[in-house]
Structure formats: C-alpha cells, structure tokens
Scaffold this motif. Structure first.
Motif, short mmCIF file in Angstrom:
data_model
loop_
_atom_site.label_atom_id
_atom_site.label_comp_id
_atom_site.label_asym_id
_atom_site.label_seq_id
_atom_site.Cartn_x
_atom_site.Cartn_y
_atom_site.Cartn_z
N GLY A 1 -3.44 17.37 5.66
CA GLY A 1 -2.04 17.01 5.83
C GLY A 1 -1.64 15.95 4.83
N GLY A 2 -0.45 15.38 5.03
CA GLY A 2 0.05 14.39 4.08
C GLY A 2 0.57 13.15 4.78
N LEU A 3 0.45 12.02 4.11
CA LEU A 3 0.98 10.74 4.59
C LEU A 3 1.98 10.20 3.58
CD1 LEU A 3 0.97 8.09 6.36
CD2 LEU A 3 -0.90 7.31 4.87
N ARG A 4 3.17 9.87 4.05
CA ARG A 4 4.13 9.15 3.21
C ARG A 4 4.18 7.72 3.73
NH1 ARG A 4 8.29 12.23 3.61
NH2 ARG A 4 7.67 13.39 1.76
N LEU A 5 3.93 6.77 2.83
CA LEU A 5 3.86 5.36 3.19
C LEU A 5 5.00 4.62 2.50
CD1 LEU A 5 1.79 3.56 4.79
CD2 LEU A 5 0.91 2.88 2.56
N THR A 6 5.81 3.94 3.29
CA THR A 6 6.92 3.14 2.77
C THR A 6 6.60 1.67 2.99
OG1 THR A 6 8.47 4.89 3.39
CG2 THR A 6 9.40 2.74 2.86
N ARG A 7 6.63 0.89 1.92
CA ARG A 7 6.34 -0.55 2.01
C ARG A 7 7.65 -1.32 2.08
NH1 ARG A 7 0.93 -1.51 0.97
NH2 ARG A 7 -0.19 0.25 0.05
N LEU A 8 7.73 -2.25 3.02
CA LEU A 8 8.95 -2.98 3.30
C LEU A 8 8.77 -4.48 3.13
CD1 LEU A 8 9.83 -1.32 6.74
CD2 LEU A 8 10.54 -0.54 4.47
N PHE B 1 2.26 14.09 8.19
CA PHE B 1 2.67 15.49 8.32
C PHE B 1 1.44 16.39 8.43
CE2 PHE B 1 6.27 13.35 6.54
CZ PHE B 1 7.37 14.00 7.09
N THR B 2 1.63 17.52 9.11
CA THR B 2 0.50 18.40 9.40
C THR B 2 -0.02 19.11 8.16
OG1 THR B 2 2.07 20.16 9.96
CG2 THR B 2 1.22 18.82 11.78
N ASP B 3 0.81 19.26 7.12
CA ASP B 3 0.37 19.97 5.93
C ASP B 3 1.16 19.45 4.72
OD1 ASP B 3 2.81 21.97 5.50
OD2 ASP B 3 2.32 21.94 7.64
N ARG B 4 0.65 19.76 3.56
CA ARG B 4 1.25 19.29 2.31
C ARG B 4 2.66 19.85 2.11
NH1 ARG B 4 1.31 15.40 -1.62
NH2 ARG B 4 2.19 16.27 -3.51
N GLN B 5 2.87 21.11 2.50
CA GLN B 5 4.17 21.73 2.31
C GLN B 5 5.26 21.00 3.10
OE1 GLN B 5 1.34 23.35 2.98
NE2 GLN B 5 1.02 24.49 1.07
N SER B 6 4.93 20.60 4.33
CA SER B 6 5.90 19.88 5.16
C SER B 6 6.20 18.51 4.57
CB SER B 6 5.37 19.73 6.59
OG SER B 6 5.23 20.99 7.22
N LEU B 7 5.19 17.86 4.04
CA LEU B 7 5.38 16.56 3.40
C LEU B 7 6.37 16.68 2.24
CD1 LEU B 7 4.33 13.53 3.02
CD2 LEU B 7 2.82 14.51 1.28
N VAL B 8 6.15 17.65 1.38
CA VAL B 8 7.02 17.85 0.22
C VAL B 8 8.44 18.21 0.65
CG1 VAL B 8 7.41 19.26 -1.83
CG2 VAL B 8 5.10 18.47 -1.30
#
Length: 203
Positions: A104-111, A159-166
C-alpha cells in the motif's frame, strides 16, 4: 498513544538490508518492551528514504523503550543509513477505516503551527479532515501526531494500494488546503512511501 519516528536516508541500493533487519530483529526488540502497541516500516526506494514508526501506550513506555533501541538502532540500519533523525509525537487522532497491507501507500504531511493552536488543529482534523478523508477510495487509516512543545505535527494517510494513493492526490490536496486554513497550520513537507509493514493496536 505516543509515537517515535526514525527517519533515515541513504543509498537506495542498500535499503533492503535495513528493511530486513528492522522487520526481523527490530520488531522482536520492540515486541519485548512493555507498552508496545505496534509499528510500521515505510520506504521510498527510488530516493533512498526509510521511515520506521513505533506506537506506545504511554509516554513513559516510549521513553523507556528508547533506552534500549538507541543502542541497537545504528547496527540495525547499517549499512544503509547515512543520516538518521528521531522524533517523538503524541497521537491526537487515530482513525482506522480498514486493514492496510504491504504494498500500500503512505502520504505524510508535515505541519508547523503555534503550540497554542494544538487543540484547534485536533478539533479541525476530527470535524473537517476525517469525514472528507473517509470518502477517498482505498483509504485504510488516517492519523494526526503532534509535538505540542515544538509546534510540529504529522498527518498520515494510509492507502490499501499504490493506485488509490496516486488517485487521491487531487482530492486530498483540496482537503489539506481547507484544513490548513481552518487550523492555522503551515504545511512544510509532503512525502509518499511504500508500505512494507504496519500493524497498530489502536483500541
């Protein structure tokens, strides 16, 4: 809960050696420690970035575990890690939707934010960000981690998979823009990682 992150960069060709060590000896060491609630390993193989996250029941459990892990961290990350940064956070929001998986994929936002706005950030995240994030196809989990003293935070969207992340990039950008304005935060970083392993007992 409380979290410790280890952010390492190095030669992309050597990243798998660190992943293997963390997945084996590293997880065994963590699981032996009182108050352990789970861990995750995330990588950017192209650039050579590795993010290891451990979750703890209390701040004391996290602090006590670090006394052991501090000595073992270097050998576990060799020969990959050229730089290593360790940070500690409090978990203000942990919102699981479905079980994430390897690949899957992780999107990380730094604040960054005024520490006095910490409660505003948490309230905004729960009321505005989580409901909209739940509509993103493939979302497995979202969380908000903060360092109250330093006015720094992380938002994780798993996200469960790379496609959903994108596919989620545009929609999450809109959510991020609205949430940042409401919560008076500044977005200082945005990164994406592949999920190698993640398992957190959030209850």
């Amino acid at each position: 809960m409380f979290v410790r992150t280890v952010y390492a960069t190095g030669d992309p060709a050597k990243i798998d050696s660190a992943v293997r060590a963390l997945n084996a000896q590293g997880r065994e060491l963590l699981e032996e420690r009182p108050g352990y609630r789970g861990a995750g390993i995330f990588v950017d193989r192209e650039l050579g970035k590795l993010l290891a996250v451990s979750w703890w029941e209390t701040e004391e459990a996290r602090r006590n575990s670090d006394e052991v892990m501090r000595e073992r961290r270097g050998p576990l990350l060799e020969p990959f890690a050229a730089t290593t940064a360790v940070d500690n956070y409090e978990v203000l929001v942990f919102h699981p939707v479905r079980q994430p998986a390897a690949g899957g994929g992780l999107r990380l936002t730094r604040l960054e934010f005024d520490p006095m706005d910490t409660d505003l950030l948490a309230d905004t995240f729960r009321a505005s960000v989580v409901p909209r994030a739940e509509t993103l196809p493939g979302l497995a989990r979202t969380s908000l981690l903060v360092d109250r003293e330093r006015g720094r935070g992380l938002v994780g969207a798993l996200f469960t998979d790379r496609q959903s992340l994108v596919a989620s990039r545009g929609a999450q950008a809109a959510v991020r823009h609205e949430g940042a304005a409401k919560a008076h935060v500044t977005v200082v970083g945005l990164e994406e990682f592949e999920v190698v392993f993640t398992d957190v007992r959030g209850d």
